[in-house]
Design a protein around this motif. Structure first.
Motif, mmCIF file in Angstrom:
data_model
loop_
_atom_site.group_PDB
_atom_site.id
_atom_site.type_symbol
_atom_site.label_atom_id
_atom_site.label_comp_id
_atom_site.label_asym_id
_atom_site.label_seq_id
_atom_site.Cartn_x
_atom_site.Cartn_y
_atom_site.Cartn_z
ATOM 1 N N ARG A 234 0.833 -1.193 0.000
ATOM 2 C CA ARG A 234 0.000 0.000 0.000
ATOM 3 C C ARG A 234 0.878 1.258 0.000
ATOM 4 N NH1 ARG A 234 -2.884 3.328 3.829
ATOM 5 N NH2 ARG A 234 -4.858 4.037 2.911
ATOM 6 N N GLY A 235 0.576 2.168 -0.926
ATOM 7 C CA GLY A 235 1.303 3.423 -1.024
ATOM 8 C C GLY A 235 2.427 3.430 -2.050
ATOM 9 N N GLU A 236 2.934 2.245 -2.448
ATOM 10 C CA GLU A 236 4.008 2.230 -3.434
ATOM 11 C C GLU A 236 3.468 2.627 -4.801
ATOM 12 O OE1 GLU A 236 5.789 -1.529 -4.271
ATOM 13 O OE2 GLU A 236 3.877 -2.555 -4.602
ATOM 14 N N VAL A 237 4.313 3.288 -5.567
ATOM 15 C CA VAL A 237 3.920 3.711 -6.910
ATOM 16 C C VAL A 237 4.375 2.635 -7.890
ATOM 17 C CG1 VAL A 237 4.164 5.451 -8.712
ATOM 18 C CG2 VAL A 237 4.061 6.143 -6.306
ATOM 19 N N SER A 238 3.429 2.034 -8.564
ATOM 20 C CA SER A 238 3.721 0.969 -9.520
ATOM 21 C C SER A 238 2.619 0.954 -10.568
ATOM 22 C CB SER A 238 3.807 -0.384 -8.805
ATOM 23 O OG SER A 238 4.069 -1.419 -9.723
ATOM 24 N N ASP A 239 2.942 0.518 -11.758
ATOM 25 C CA ASP A 239 1.959 0.575 -12.844
ATOM 26 C C ASP A 239 1.696 -0.803 -13.440
ATOM 27 O OD1 ASP A 239 4.257 0.049 -14.213
ATOM 28 O OD2 ASP A 239 3.984 1.603 -15.734
ATOM 29 N N THR A 240 1.735 -1.847 -12.595
ATOM 30 C CA THR A 240 1.547 -3.213 -13.085
ATOM 31 C C THR A 240 0.196 -3.764 -12.647
ATOM 32 O OG1 THR A 240 3.926 -3.620 -13.002
ATOM 33 C CG2 THR A 240 2.496 -5.547 -13.114
ATOM 34 N N LEU A 241 -0.494 -4.349 -13.602
ATOM 35 C CA LEU A 241 -1.739 -5.071 -13.364
ATOM 36 C C LEU A 241 -1.415 -6.560 -13.355
ATOM 37 C CD1 LEU A 241 -4.944 -5.464 -13.566
ATOM 38 C CD2 LEU A 241 -4.582 -5.421 -16.030
ATOM 39 N N MET A 242 -2.082 -7.329 -12.496
ATOM 40 C CA MET A 242 -1.824 -8.772 -12.451
ATOM 41 C C MET A 242 -3.116 -9.546 -12.523
ATOM 42 S SD MET A 242 1.295 -9.282 -9.752
ATOM 43 C CE MET A 242 2.754 -8.222 -9.808
ATOM 44 N N LEU A 243 -3.088 -10.608 -13.331
ATOM 45 C CA LEU A 243 -4.180 -11.568 -13.418
ATOM 46 C C LEU A 243 -3.724 -12.832 -12.697
ATOM 47 C CD1 LEU A 243 -6.758 -12.922 -14.525
ATOM 48 C CD2 LEU A 243 -5.496 -13.364 -16.645
ATOM 49 N N LEU A 244 -4.386 -13.173 -11.593
ATOM 50 C CA LEU A 244 -4.009 -14.358 -10.836
ATOM 51 C C LEU A 244 -4.398 -15.607 -11.621
ATOM 52 C CD1 LEU A 244 -5.226 -13.277 -7.265
ATOM 53 C CD2 LEU A 244 -2.982 -12.926 -8.316
#
Length: 324
Positions: A234-244
């Motif tokens: 929570r709070g980290e800046v990241s631009d990755t989407l994940m499909l489990l």
């Protein structure tokens, strides 16, 4: 080129040469006669029969292989999906190679070729051996029966050419298998002119709209998280989407904790607006695999198929209704 022996967990076919006369008759058939060129009926497939024929062939899903041979100390390889089994006894396989390919001049009856069946995480090697522009790729090989094989491939074959045939704009090489091994993993697939992934989780195909799923599987790469590892903070800046795709994760945000399993998306809001940072801390509850897609890859996919963009908006709307 690595010259170490073959990897562990393998089996090898130790076979005597064909007995005299064992292959008699293989070349004595109409297959040796060159047929007359005739226009084919492609139905409503378009005005250009050649394009329609190629696209029709593309509907047949195949694995992806790298064919290899060695001349002196030089390894030659090419990507191919025209590979098939022919016989179990004697063990025979067949490859088909475009007559324009450089490898054509290196193969002849009595020589050997290697077949490396690529796993789904080796698409970059497929591109490399297809002569596409790929930077920073240095394939490694193992050498078996004086034949190079792509290290880490899902399966390997070494075959000695016993017959070659005319195949129109291709040449066909029938090989007696002298070595075969396989390992664990999922194969790289090719269908409709693009790479595909294989999933053993049917829920993936029922929970997500097909248009969005197609783009995620096409553009993403697989990642694995052991139990207890933090997937997102929570709070980290990241631009990755994940499909489990397997396992489950625990999603913790202020005032709410929940578990999500295969078929669910995580990071779908932040991938579109990464600036404010992650909205939750997500931890793998067990070993979990996912298909990760960056913001740039996602936007490319949404542009390629607007229906995928609509599907993602519908998912986001559902998330807001849940939180509301």
């Amino acid at each position: 080129m690595s010259s170490q022996g073959p990897p562990p967990e393998e089996f090898e076919l130790v076979l005597p040469p064909f007995a005299p006369g064992a292959l008699e008759g293989l070349g004595d058939s109409a297959f040796d006669d060159v047929p007359l060129a005739e226009a084919i009926d492609v139905g409503d497939g378009g005005d250009d029969p050649a394009i329609a024929f190629r696209r029709t062939l593309g509907m047949f899903a195949t694995g992806v292989t790298v064919l290899t041979t060695r001349i002196g100390d030089q390894v030659h390889g090419m990507t191919a999906n025209a590979f098939m089994s022919v016989s179990l006894s004697p063990p025979l396989v067949l490859i088909s190679i475009d007559r324009r390919a450089r490898m054509i001049g290196m193969l002849h009856e009595g020589s050997r070729y290697g077949v490396s069946v690529l796993s789904q995480d080796q698409a970059v090697l497929s591109d490399f051996f297809a002569r596409r522009a790929v930077e920073g790729v240095e394939p490694e090989f193992v050498v078996v029966h004086d034949t190079p094989l792509v290290d880490g491939a899902l399966a390997h074959f070494v075959a000695r050419i016993v017959r070659s045939y005319w195949g129109g704009d291709h040449s066909l090489f029938l090989g007696q298998v002298e070595y075969a091994r396989y390992g664990e993993g999922e194969p790289l697939l090719f269908h409709g002119g693009r790479y595909e992934r294989m999933s053993r989780e049917p829920r993936l195909f029922s929970q997500l709209p097909q248009e969005l799923l197609d783009q995620l599987l096409l553009r993403g790469h697989e990642v694995t998280f052991p139990a207890g590892e933090i997937v997102m903070t929570r709070g980290e800046v990241s631009d990755t989407l994940m499909l489990l795709t397997s396992g489950s994760v625990r999603v913790e945000r202020p005032g709410r904790t929940m578990s999500l399993g295969a078929g669910n998306l995580v990071g779908e809001i932040e991938v579109l607006n990464p600036g404010p940072g992650r909205m939750a801390t997500i931890t793998a509850e067990e070993e979990t695999t996912a298909i990760a897609v960056t913001r740039a890859e996602l936007l490319e996919g949404l542009a390629a198929d607007p229906r995928a963009a609509i599907a993602l908006l519908e998912i986001l709307a559902g998330r807001f209704r849940e939180t509301g």
